[in-house]
Design a protein around this motif. Structure first.
Motif, short mmCIF file in Angstrom:
data_model
loop_
_atom_site.label_atom_id
_atom_site.label_comp_id
_atom_site.label_asym_id
_atom_site.label_seq_id
_atom_site.Cartn_x
_atom_site.Cartn_y
_atom_site.Cartn_z
N ALA A 1 -22.89 84.09 91.09
CA ALA A 1 -23.05 85.54 91.23
C ALA A 1 -22.14 86.29 90.26
O ALA A 1 -22.52 87.34 89.73
N LEU A 2 -20.95 85.78 90.03
CA LEU A 2 -20.05 86.40 89.04
C LEU A 2 -20.69 86.35 87.65
O LEU A 2 -20.69 87.35 86.91
N SER A 3 -21.24 85.21 87.29
CA SER A 3 -21.89 85.09 85.98
C SER A 3 -23.10 86.00 85.89
O SER A 3 -23.32 86.68 84.86
N GLU A 4 -23.90 86.06 86.96
CA GLU A 4 -25.09 86.90 86.95
C GLU A 4 -24.74 88.38 86.83
O GLU A 4 -25.49 89.17 86.25
N ALA A 5 -23.58 88.77 87.34
CA ALA A 5 -23.14 90.16 87.26
C ALA A 5 -22.57 90.50 85.88
O ALA A 5 -22.22 91.66 85.63
N GLY A 6 -22.48 89.51 85.00
CA GLY A 6 -22.04 89.78 83.64
C GLY A 6 -20.64 89.33 83.30
O GLY A 6 -20.16 89.57 82.19
N PHE A 7 -19.97 88.65 84.22
CA PHE A 7 -18.62 88.17 83.95
C PHE A 7 -18.68 86.89 83.11
O PHE A 7 -19.64 86.13 83.16
N THR A 8 -17.60 86.66 82.36
CA THR A 8 -17.45 85.44 81.58
C THR A 8 -16.18 84.72 82.02
O THR A 8 -15.40 85.24 82.82
N SER A 9 -15.96 83.53 81.48
CA SER A 9 -14.77 82.72 81.78
C SER A 9 -14.58 82.56 83.30
O SER A 9 -13.47 82.68 83.81
N VAL A 10 -15.67 82.31 83.99
CA VAL A 10 -15.63 82.15 85.44
C VAL A 10 -14.98 80.80 85.78
O VAL A 10 -15.37 79.76 85.23
N SER A 11 -14.01 80.81 86.69
CA SER A 11 -13.33 79.58 87.09
C SER A 11 -12.87 79.69 88.53
O SER A 11 -12.91 80.78 89.13
N CYS A 12 -12.42 78.58 89.08
CA CYS A 12 -11.92 78.57 90.46
C CYS A 12 -10.85 77.50 90.60
O CYS A 12 -11.08 76.33 90.30
N ASP A 13 -9.66 77.93 91.04
CA ASP A 13 -8.57 77.00 91.36
C ASP A 13 -8.58 76.73 92.86
O ASP A 13 -8.86 77.63 93.66
N VAL A 14 -8.25 75.50 93.25
CA VAL A 14 -8.21 75.14 94.66
C VAL A 14 -6.84 74.57 94.98
O VAL A 14 -6.33 73.71 94.26
N GLN A 15 -6.22 75.07 96.07
CA GLN A 15 -4.94 74.55 96.52
C GLN A 15 -5.05 74.14 97.99
O GLN A 15 -5.71 74.82 98.78
N LEU A 16 -4.42 73.04 98.32
CA LEU A 16 -4.41 72.49 99.68
C LEU A 16 -5.82 72.22 100.20
O LEU A 16 -6.05 72.10 101.40
N GLY A 17 -6.77 72.13 99.28
CA GLY A 17 -8.14 71.81 99.65
C GLY A 17 -8.93 72.95 100.26
O GLY A 17 -10.14 72.82 100.45
N ILE A 18 -8.30 74.08 100.57
CA ILE A 18 -9.02 75.17 101.24
C ILE A 18 -8.82 76.54 100.58
O ILE A 18 -9.69 77.41 100.71
N PHE A 19 -7.70 76.75 99.90
CA PHE A 19 -7.44 78.06 99.30
C PHE A 19 -8.06 78.12 97.91
O PHE A 19 -7.67 77.37 97.02
N ARG A 20 -9.01 79.03 97.71
CA ARG A 20 -9.70 79.17 96.44
C ARG A 20 -9.34 80.49 95.77
O ARG A 20 -9.29 81.53 96.42
N ALA A 21 -9.09 80.42 94.47
CA ALA A 21 -8.83 81.62 93.67
C ALA A 21 -9.88 81.66 92.56
O ALA A 21 -9.81 80.91 91.59
N TYR A 22 -10.88 82.52 92.74
CA TYR A 22 -11.92 82.70 91.74
C TYR A 22 -11.42 83.70 90.70
O TYR A 22 -10.91 84.77 91.05
N ARG A 23 -11.62 83.37 89.43
CA ARG A 23 -11.23 84.27 88.34
C ARG A 23 -12.37 84.44 87.38
O ARG A 23 -13.15 83.51 87.15
N ALA A 24 -12.47 85.61 86.80
CA ALA A 24 -13.48 85.87 85.78
C ALA A 24 -13.02 87.05 84.93
O ALA A 24 -12.09 87.79 85.30
N ARG A 25 -13.65 87.21 83.80
CA ARG A 25 -13.23 88.24 82.85
C ARG A 25 -14.42 89.08 82.41
O ARG A 25 -15.53 88.58 82.28
N ARG A 26 -14.14 90.37 82.24
CA ARG A 26 -15.17 91.23 81.67
C ARG A 26 -15.12 91.11 80.15
O ARG A 26 -14.06 91.31 79.57
#
Length: 244
Positions: free
Chosen positions: A219-244
Motif C-alpha cells: 500500500a505504501l508503494s501504491e500510494a507513491g512512496f519509494t525506498s519502502v522497508s521494514c525493520d523487525v525487533q523482538l519478532g513483533i515490533f515493526r517499523a515501516y519506513r518509506a520516502r517521498r
C-alpha cells in the motif's frame, strides 16, 4: 484503485465499516486517562528508548518539522521533541479529543483534531511523518498513505510503528494470551476500569485481524512512496519506513 482496510469490520464492536470512526473516537476518548499506564504493559520495556531510536534511524534531526499522526498521549511526539529540541517543530494530530487533552497536558506543541486520511496541513510542509501503533484504526491504508505523501516534502520520510504476530506458533499463542487476555484484565485492575479493558482488548483484536506486513508495504508503494522497508525487533515490533 481499491480501498485496503487494515482489517475487516469487527462485528463484536461495530456492525459496519462506516461506524469505525465513531467507535474508535469514543473508545479512545474514554480510555485516554489510563492509556499511558496500560500502554507500558505492551512495550516489554522498550518504550521511549525504542521510539527515540526509531525516529533517529529514520533520519530525524534538528531543524526538521515532524507530524505525529494519531498522537495519542504523545509518546512518539515526546521523543521527537527531545531530538529536535524545539516543541514548535512537532505537530500532533488525533481523532480523539480525549487523547489530545492528555497530550496537551505534557507537551506544548500544536495539536489538531483530525482524521489521518484528511490532514488539515499544506502540501509538502512536513519533513517526517510518524504514526505509532495506530495504523490499524484508519479506514483505508492506501488512501491514508496518499494523504501522508501529500503533506511530506520531496525527500521526506514516513515512519509507521506497529505490532505484528511472531513467526512461531508458540510465540503467537503467548502474544495472544498476553495482549488478548492479561493486558486487558490488568488494565481494568490498575484503575482504568471497563473502558481501559475494552480499549486494550480492541487493541489486540485489531492486531490479530490486521493485514500482513507485505500488504502494508504494498500500500505504501501504491500510494507513491519509494525506498519502502521494514525493520523487525523482538519478532513483533515493526517499523515501516518509506520516502517521498
Amino acid at each position: 484503485m481499491n480501498d485496503l482496510p487494515p482489517h475487516p469490520p469487527l462485528d463484536q464492536y461495530y456492525r459496519h465499516a462506516s461506524d469505525r470512526d465513531d467507535f474508535v473516537r469514543a473508545l479512545f476518548d474514554r480510555g485516554a486517562p489510563a492509556y499511558d499506564q496500560v500502554n507500558a504493559l505492551c512495550s516489554f520495556g522498550s518504550g521511549a528508548r525504542y521510539r527515540r531510536a526509531a525516529l533517529q534511524r529514520s533520519g530525524l534531526k534538528p531543524g526538521q518539522r515532524v507530524l505525529d499522526v494519531a498522537i495519542g498521549t504523545g509518546l512518539v511526539a515526546r521523543e521527537a521533541v527531545r531530538i529536535l529540541g524545539r516543541p514548535q517543530d512537532v505537530i500532533g494530530v488525533d481523532l480523539s479529543a480525549g487523547m489530545l487533552r492528555e497530550a496537551g497536558a505534557s507537551l506544548p506543541i500544536p495539536l489538531i483534531q483530525a482524521r489521518a486520511e484528511a490532514i488539515p496541513l499544506a502540501d509538502s510542509s512536513i519533513d517526517l511523518l510518524s504514526m505509532g501503533y495506530a495504523l490499524r484504526h484508519v479506514p483505508d491504508l492506501t488512501g491514508t498513505f496518499r494523504e501522508f505523501r501529500r503533506v511530506l516534502r520531496p525527500g521526506g520520510s514516513v515512519l509507521l510503528l506497529e505490532i505484528d504476530h511472531p513467526r512461531s506458533r508458540a510465540g503467537g499463542a503467548a502474544l495472544r494470551f498476553y495482549l488478548g487476555s492479561v493486558v486487558p484484565a490488568v488494565s481494568r485492575l490498575l484503575g482504568g476500569g471497563q473502558e481501559a479493558q475494552m480499549m486494550m482488548r480492541y487493541f489486540w483484536d485489531t492486531i490479530d485481524a490486521c493485514v500482513p506486513p507485505a500488504a502494508i508495504e504494498g500500500a505504501l508503494s501504491e500510494a507513491g512512496f519509494t525506498s519502502v522497508s521494514c525493520d523487525v525487533q523482538l519478532g513483533i515490533f515493526r517499523a515501516y519506513r518509506a520516502r517521498r
